[in-house]
Design a protein around this motif. Structure first.
Motif, PDB file in Angstrom:
ATOM      1  N   LEU A  13       0.824  -1.206   0.000  1.00  0.00           N
ATOM      2  CA  LEU A  13       0.000   0.000   0.000  1.00  0.00           C
ATOM      3  C   LEU A  13       0.864   1.264   0.000  1.00  0.00           C
ATOM      4  N   ILE A  14       1.902   1.274   0.799  1.00  0.00           N
ATOM      5  CA  ILE A  14       2.777   2.452   0.876  1.00  0.00           C
ATOM      6  C   ILE A  14       3.506   2.654  -0.448  1.00  0.00           C
ATOM      7  N   LEU A  15       4.054   1.586  -1.021  1.00  0.00           N
ATOM      8  CA  LEU A  15       4.732   1.716  -2.313  1.00  0.00           C
ATOM      9  C   LEU A  15       3.772   2.201  -3.392  1.00  0.00           C
ATOM     10  N   THR A  16       2.525   1.748  -3.333  1.00  0.00           N
ATOM     11  CA  THR A  16       1.531   2.181  -4.317  1.00  0.00           C
ATOM     12  C   THR A  16       1.242   3.671  -4.172  1.00  0.00           C
ATOM     13  N   MET A  17       1.091   4.143  -2.945  1.00  0.00           N
ATOM     14  CA  MET A  17       0.846   5.572  -2.717  1.00  0.00           C
ATOM     15  C   MET A  17       2.021   6.411  -3.207  1.00  0.00           C
ATOM     16  N   ILE A  18       3.229   5.968  -2.873  1.00  0.00           N
ATOM     17  CA  ILE A  18       4.419   6.723  -3.254  1.00  0.00           C
ATOM     18  C   ILE A  18       4.647   6.637  -4.761  1.00  0.00           C
ATOM     19  N   ASN A  19       4.195   5.557  -5.379  1.00  0.00           N
ATOM     20  CA  ASN A  19       4.321   5.418  -6.830  1.00  0.00           C
ATOM     21  C   ASN A  19       3.479   6.468  -7.553  1.00  0.00           C
ATOM     22  N   ARG A  20       2.323   6.823  -6.967  1.00  0.00           N
ATOM     23  CA  ARG A  20       1.455   7.836  -7.563  1.00  0.00           C
ATOM     24  C   ARG A  20       2.101   9.223  -7.502  1.00  0.00           C
ATOM     25  N   GLY A  25       5.457  11.521   5.367  1.00  0.00           N
ATOM     26  CA  GLY A  25       4.947  10.555   6.327  1.00  0.00           C
ATOM     27  C   GLY A  25       3.533  10.805   6.794  1.00  0.00           C
ATOM     28  N   TYR A  26       3.215  12.041   7.182  1.00  0.00           N
ATOM     29  CA  TYR A  26       1.871  12.337   7.681  1.00  0.00           C
ATOM     30  C   TYR A  26       0.818  12.055   6.607  1.00  0.00           C
ATOM     31  N   GLN A  27       1.132  12.429   5.382  1.00  0.00           N
ATOM     32  CA  GLN A  27       0.228  12.215   4.253  1.00  0.00           C
ATOM     33  C   GLN A  27      -0.016  10.712   4.039  1.00  0.00           C
ATOM     34  N   ILE A  28       1.037   9.927   4.094  1.00  0.00           N
ATOM     35  CA  ILE A  28       0.918   8.477   3.948  1.00  0.00           C
ATOM     36  C   ILE A  28       0.089   7.917   5.096  1.00  0.00           C
ATOM     37  N   GLY A  29       0.370   8.361   6.295  1.00  0.00           N
ATOM     38  CA  GLY A  29      -0.368   7.890   7.468  1.00  0.00           C
ATOM     39  C   GLY A  29      -1.858   8.171   7.367  1.00  0.00           C
ATOM     40  N   GLN A  30      -2.228   9.349   6.870  1.00  0.00           N
ATOM     41  CA  GLN A  30      -3.644   9.686   6.720  1.00  0.00           C
ATOM     42  C   GLN A  30      -4.331   8.755   5.732  1.00  0.00           C
ATOM     43  N   GLN A  31      -3.652   8.431   4.653  1.00  0.00           N
ATOM     44  CA  GLN A  31      -4.237   7.514   3.668  1.00  0.00           C
ATOM     45  C   GLN A  31      -4.342   6.097   4.236  1.00  0.00           C
ATOM     46  N   MET A  32      -3.345   5.678   4.996  1.00  0.00           N
ATOM     47  CA  MET A  32      -3.363   4.335   5.581  1.00  0.00           C
ATOM     48  C   MET A  32      -4.491   4.197   6.597  1.00  0.00           C
ATOM     49  N   ARG A  33      -4.828   5.278   7.282  1.00  0.00           N
ATOM     50  CA  ARG A  33      -5.898   5.232   8.285  1.00  0.00           C
ATOM     51  C   ARG A  33      -7.272   4.987   7.656  1.00  0.00           C
ATOM     52  N   GLN A  34      -7.376   5.151   6.341  1.00  0.00           N
ATOM     53  CA  GLN A  34      -8.636   4.864   5.658  1.00  0.00           C
ATOM     54  C   GLN A  34      -8.929   3.366   5.635  1.00  0.00           C
ATOM     55  N   VAL A  35      -7.874   2.546   5.739  1.00  0.00           N
ATOM     56  CA  VAL A  35      -8.060   1.090   5.641  1.00  0.00           C
ATOM     57  C   VAL A  35      -7.557   0.326   6.855  1.00  0.00           C
ATOM     58  N   THR A  42       4.016   2.580  13.874  1.00  0.00           N
ATOM     59  CA  THR A  42       4.133   1.429  12.982  1.00  0.00           C
ATOM     60  C   THR A  42       4.579   1.871  11.600  1.00  0.00           C
ATOM     61  N   LEU A  43       4.097   3.019  11.150  1.00  0.00           N
ATOM     62  CA  LEU A  43       4.383   3.509   9.806  1.00  0.00           C
ATOM     63  C   LEU A  43       5.860   3.790   9.581  1.00  0.00           C
ATOM     64  N   TYR A  44       6.479   4.520  10.480  1.00  0.00           N
ATOM     65  CA  TYR A  44       7.845   4.974  10.221  1.00  0.00           C
ATOM     66  C   TYR A  44       8.866   3.844  10.157  1.00  0.00           C
ATOM     67  N   PRO A  45       8.750   2.801  10.949  1.00  0.00           N
ATOM     68  CA  PRO A  45       9.668   1.667  10.747  1.00  0.00           C
ATOM     69  C   PRO A  45       9.499   0.995   9.375  1.00  0.00           C
ATOM     70  N   VAL A  46       8.264   0.963   8.865  1.00  0.00           N
ATOM     71  CA  VAL A  46       8.039   0.395   7.528  1.00  0.00           C
ATOM     72  C   VAL A  46       8.708   1.277   6.481  1.00  0.00           C
ATOM     73  N   LEU A  47       8.544   2.588   6.597  1.00  0.00           N
ATOM     74  CA  LEU A  47       9.200   3.503   5.659  1.00  0.00           C
ATOM     75  C   LEU A  47      10.718   3.365   5.724  1.00  0.00           C
ATOM     76  N   ARG A  48      11.251   3.219   6.924  1.00  0.00           N
ATOM     77  CA  ARG A  48      12.701   3.042   7.083  1.00  0.00           C
ATOM     78  C   ARG A  48      13.164   1.734   6.433  1.00  0.00           C
ATOM     79  N   ARG A  49      12.379   0.667   6.625  1.00  0.00           N
ATOM     80  CA  ARG A  49      12.712  -0.626   6.024  1.00  0.00           C
ATOM     81  C   ARG A  49      12.686  -0.537   4.493  1.00  0.00           C
ATOM     82  N   LEU A  50      11.714   0.199   3.949  1.00  0.00           N
ATOM     83  CA  LEU A  50      11.650   0.383   2.497  1.00  0.00           C
ATOM     84  C   LEU A  50      12.852   1.167   1.993  1.00  0.00           C
ATOM     85  N   ALA A  51      13.286   2.145   2.760  1.00  0.00           N
ATOM     86  CA  ALA A  51      14.475   2.917   2.383  1.00  0.00           C
ATOM     87  C   ALA A  51      15.724   2.049   2.489  1.00  0.00           C
TER      88      ALA A  51
END
Length: 111
Positions: A13-20, A25-35, A42-51
């Motif tokens: 989901l995060i890669l898909t959002m960033i692909n668009r 981070g806050y923007q990604i978090g707001q979109q993730m809260r929809q689902v 939880t979000l920031y460790p995932v972003l760090r792992r992706l980096a």
């Protein structure tokens, strides 16, 4: 009903959002809260792992006098996202086959 997200689905989901579009981070978090009920902790460790996996690049950009950390998908990230999306579609197809089966198995028949 909110279903829990496993780490792989969060990454997809995060890669898909960033692909668009490049996102912060806050923007990604707001979109993730929809689902999900995912928290920033939880979000920031995932972003760090992706980096760390070189799927996203991080850069700073000024916004209203402050620096925002933006995430941009890399070519490796696009390939990973495509592979993950294909695996997700196969998973959903398998789930749908179970949900769509309306006939109970005959006695002695394997499911």
């Amino acid at each position: 009903m909110v279903y829990p997200l496993n780490p792989a689905l969060m990454e997809l989901l995060i890669l898909t959002m960033i692909n668009r579009e490049d996102s912060y981070g806050y923007q990604i978090g707001q979109q993730m809260r929809q689902v999900s009920s995912m928290k920033d902790s939880t979000l920031y460790p995932v972003l760090r792992r992706l980096a760390d996996s070189h799927y996203v690049e991080i850069y700073d950009q000024q916004y209203q006098g402050r620096n925002r950390k933006y995430y941009k998908i890399t070519e490796a990230g696009k390939r990973q996202r495509d592979q993950m999306e294909q695996a997700w579609k196969e998973h959903i197809d398998a789930i749908n086959k179970i949900l769509e089966s309306s006939q109970p198995a005959a006695e002695g028949e394997k499911v």
